[in-house]
Design an enzyme around this catalytic site. Structure first.
Site, mmCIF file in Angstrom:
data_model
loop_
_atom_site.group_PDB
_atom_site.id
_atom_site.type_symbol
_atom_site.label_atom_id
_atom_site.label_comp_id
_atom_site.label_asym_id
_atom_site.label_seq_id
_atom_site.Cartn_x
_atom_site.Cartn_y
_atom_site.Cartn_z
ATOM 1 N N ASN A 13 1.302 0.173 11.578
ATOM 2 C CA ASN A 13 1.663 1.732 11.390
ATOM 3 C C ASN A 13 0.201 2.955 10.919
ATOM 4 O O ASN A 13 -0.667 2.432 9.820
ATOM 5 C CB ASN A 13 2.755 1.794 9.540
ATOM 6 N N TRP A 14 -0.515 3.038 11.415
ATOM 7 C CA TRP A 14 -1.840 3.463 11.308
ATOM 8 C C TRP A 14 -1.628 4.663 10.610
ATOM 9 O O TRP A 14 -2.454 5.373 10.379
ATOM 10 C CB TRP A 14 -2.290 3.918 12.946
ATOM 11 N N LYS A 15 -0.302 5.659 10.340
ATOM 12 C CA LYS A 15 -0.268 6.712 9.944
ATOM 13 C C LYS A 15 -0.973 7.797 11.063
ATOM 14 O O LYS A 15 -1.006 8.058 12.065
ATOM 15 C CB LYS A 15 -0.359 6.747 9.032
ATOM 16 N N HIS A 98 10.280 7.235 7.031
ATOM 17 C CA HIS A 98 9.081 6.628 5.797
ATOM 18 C C HIS A 98 8.779 7.284 4.429
ATOM 19 O O HIS A 98 8.644 8.938 4.819
ATOM 20 C CB HIS A 98 7.838 6.588 7.247
ATOM 21 N N GLU A 100 6.546 8.864 3.322
ATOM 22 C CA GLU A 100 5.459 9.733 3.531
ATOM 23 C C GLU A 100 6.314 11.001 3.538
ATOM 24 O O GLU A 100 5.661 12.098 3.875
ATOM 25 C CB GLU A 100 4.112 9.027 3.727
ATOM 26 N N GLU A 170 10.186 -1.027 2.139
ATOM 27 C CA GLU A 170 8.908 -0.622 1.953
ATOM 28 C C GLU A 170 9.139 -0.055 0.578
ATOM 29 O O GLU A 170 9.643 1.119 0.483
ATOM 30 C CB GLU A 170 8.760 0.753 2.906
ATOM 31 N N GLY A 176 0.280 1.301 0.170
ATOM 32 C CA GLY A 176 -1.494 1.450 -0.515
ATOM 33 C C GLY A 176 -1.953 1.593 -1.648
ATOM 34 O O GLY A 176 -2.347 2.118 -2.502
ATOM 35 N N SER A 215 1.423 -2.860 1.853
ATOM 36 C CA SER A 215 0.257 -3.931 1.092
ATOM 37 C C SER A 215 0.219 -5.416 1.436
ATOM 38 O O SER A 215 -0.191 -6.182 0.286
ATOM 39 C CB SER A 215 -0.715 -3.467 -0.284
ATOM 40 N N GLY A 236 0.151 -1.192 6.783
ATOM 41 C CA GLY A 236 -0.381 0.268 7.488
ATOM 42 C C GLY A 236 -2.440 0.027 6.598
ATOM 43 O O GLY A 236 -2.489 -0.176 8.232
ATOM 44 N N GLY A 237 -2.574 -0.260 6.141
ATOM 45 C CA GLY A 237 -4.018 -0.157 5.970
ATOM 46 C C GLY A 237 -4.561 -0.994 6.585
ATOM 47 O O GLY A 237 -5.425 -1.181 7.272
HETATM 48 P P1 PGA Z 1 -0.095 0.146 3.583
HETATM 49 O O1 PGA Z 1 1.254 1.279 4.163
HETATM 50 O O2 PGA Z 1 0.483 -1.350 4.257
HETATM 51 O O3 PGA Z 1 -0.857 0.442 3.086
HETATM 52 O O4 PGA Z 1 0.933 -0.215 1.816
HETATM 53 C C1 PGA Z 1 2.490 0.349 4.218
HETATM 54 C C2 PGA Z 1 3.255 1.547 5.367
HETATM 55 O O5 PGA Z 1 2.888 2.079 4.014
HETATM 56 O O6 PGA Z 1 4.464 1.205 6.429
#
Ligand code: PGA
Length: 254
Positions: A13-15, A98, A100, A170, A176, A215, A236-237
Site C-alpha cells: 500500500n504505497w499510500k 483503510h 486513514e 489492520e 506506522g 508495521s 505500507g512503509g
Molecule cells: P504500515 O502501513 O505497514 O506502514 O504500518 C500498513 C497500512 O496502512 O496498510
C-alpha cells in the site's frame, strides 16, 4: 485455518507516495530482482501511477490495485474515480475502508458498504480493511468492533461475491508505529474474522483470505506470514523500499 498450499498475498500500500517516475523505477527493479513466484504480489498505487503500473506489469505475476474508489458509476462528483473506470484501465484490486480514509476523510461503514458493492459489481477484487483503535483495544472491545465493521460492510453483498473480498486486519495502533500484536493474539483475531465472514457467506472458512497489516517489515514478516490464519500482508512503509519489500516477498518462498 488458511488453505494449505494457497499462495500468500503480499500487497504493497504505497499510500500518497511515489510519483510516476519513482513508481517506474521501483516496478522495474521489482520485476528484475524478484525471483519468487510463490506469492501473489499486488501493488496498490496512487491513481496517477496506475496507467504506467498496469503497462509495466503486463504479463508478469504482479497485479495492480487502487487505494480507493467512489460508489457511483459516473456523474457530477468532482474529483472522484469510479470502480468502473479503474477496471477499464487494468486495475484488479481496490483497497476499501483503510483507517486513514475513515479517520482523515470521515468514511463511514455505510459508504464503505456502497463502495464494496460497486467495486465487486465492476469486477474488481476488494481489499477491505478493518481494525480497532488503541482505546477500543484497551477497553477489550476489539472483537465486537471487527464483527460490526464486517457486518456493516458486507451488508447486501451477494454471497457468491464474498470470495472476491480479501479482509485486511489492520489495528489502527499498529499502522506506522513499529508495534504489532503478539502472534497468538493476531492468529486468534484472524480466526474470528474468518469465522465471521464464513457465517455470512457461502464460502468455506479456508477459502477466505485474511491479511494482516500494520508495521510489517523484513524482520517480523516471517513470523507473521507463517501464522495458520494469516494469508498474507498489507504492507505500507516497507513496500516503498524495494530491498525491504523484496526481503518480505522472499519470506514467503516455499
Ligand atoms: P504500515 O502501513 O505497514 O506502514 O504500518 C500498513 C497500512 O496502512 O496498510
Amino acid at each position: 485455518m488458511k488453505e494449505k498450499n494457497k499462495d500468500l498475498i503480499i500487497a504493497g500500500n504505497w499510500k500518497m507516495n511515489k510519483t510516476p517516475k519513482e513508481a517506474e523505477k521501483l516496478i522495474n527493479k521489482l520485476k528484475t530482482k524478484n525471483k519468487n513466484s510463490a506469492c501473489k504480489i499486488v501493488l496498490c498505487v496512487p491513481f496517477i501511477d496506475i496507467p504506467l503500473a498496469t503497462d509495466l506489469t503486463q504479463n508478469t505475476l504482479i497485479s495492480i490495485g487502487a487505494q480507493n474508489c467512489y460508489f457511483k458509476k459516473n456523474g457530477a462528483y468532482t474529483g472522484e474515480i469510479s470502480a468502473e473506470m479503474l477496471k477499464e484501465i487494468g486495475v484488479e484490486y481496490v483497497i476499501i475502508g483503510h483507517s486513514e480514509r475513515r479517520i482523515y476523510f470521515n468514511e463511514t461503514d455505510e459508504q464503505i458498504n456502497k463502495k464494496i458493492n460497486s467495486a465487486l459489481n465492476s469486477g474488481l477484487k476488494v481489499i477491505f480493511c478493518i481494525g480497532e483503535n488503541l482505546q477500543e483495544r484497551e477497553n477489550n472491545i476489539t472483537e465486537e468492533k471487527l464483527i460490526i465493521q464486517i457486518k456493516n460492510a458486507l451488508h447486501k453483498v451477494d454471497k457468491s461475491q464474498i470470495e472476491n473480498i480479501i479482509i485486511a486486519y489492520e489495528p489502527v495502533w499498529a499502522i506506522g508505529s513499529g508495534k504489532t500484536p503478539n502472534k497468538d493474539e493476531l492468529d486468534h483475531i484472524c480466526q474470528i474474522i474468518r469465522n465471521t465472514v464464513f457465517n455470512m457467506g457461502k464460502i468455506l472458512p479456508e477459502k477466505i483470505s485474511v491479511l494482516y497489516g500494520g508495521s510489517i517489515n523484513s524482520k517480523n514478516a516471517k513470523e507473521i506470514l507463517t501464522l495458520p490464519n494469516v494469508d498474507g500482508g498489507l504492507i505500507g512503509g516497507a513496500s516503498l523500499d524495494i530491498e525491504e519489500f523484496l526481503k518480505i516477498i522472499n519470506c514467503t518462498a516455499k
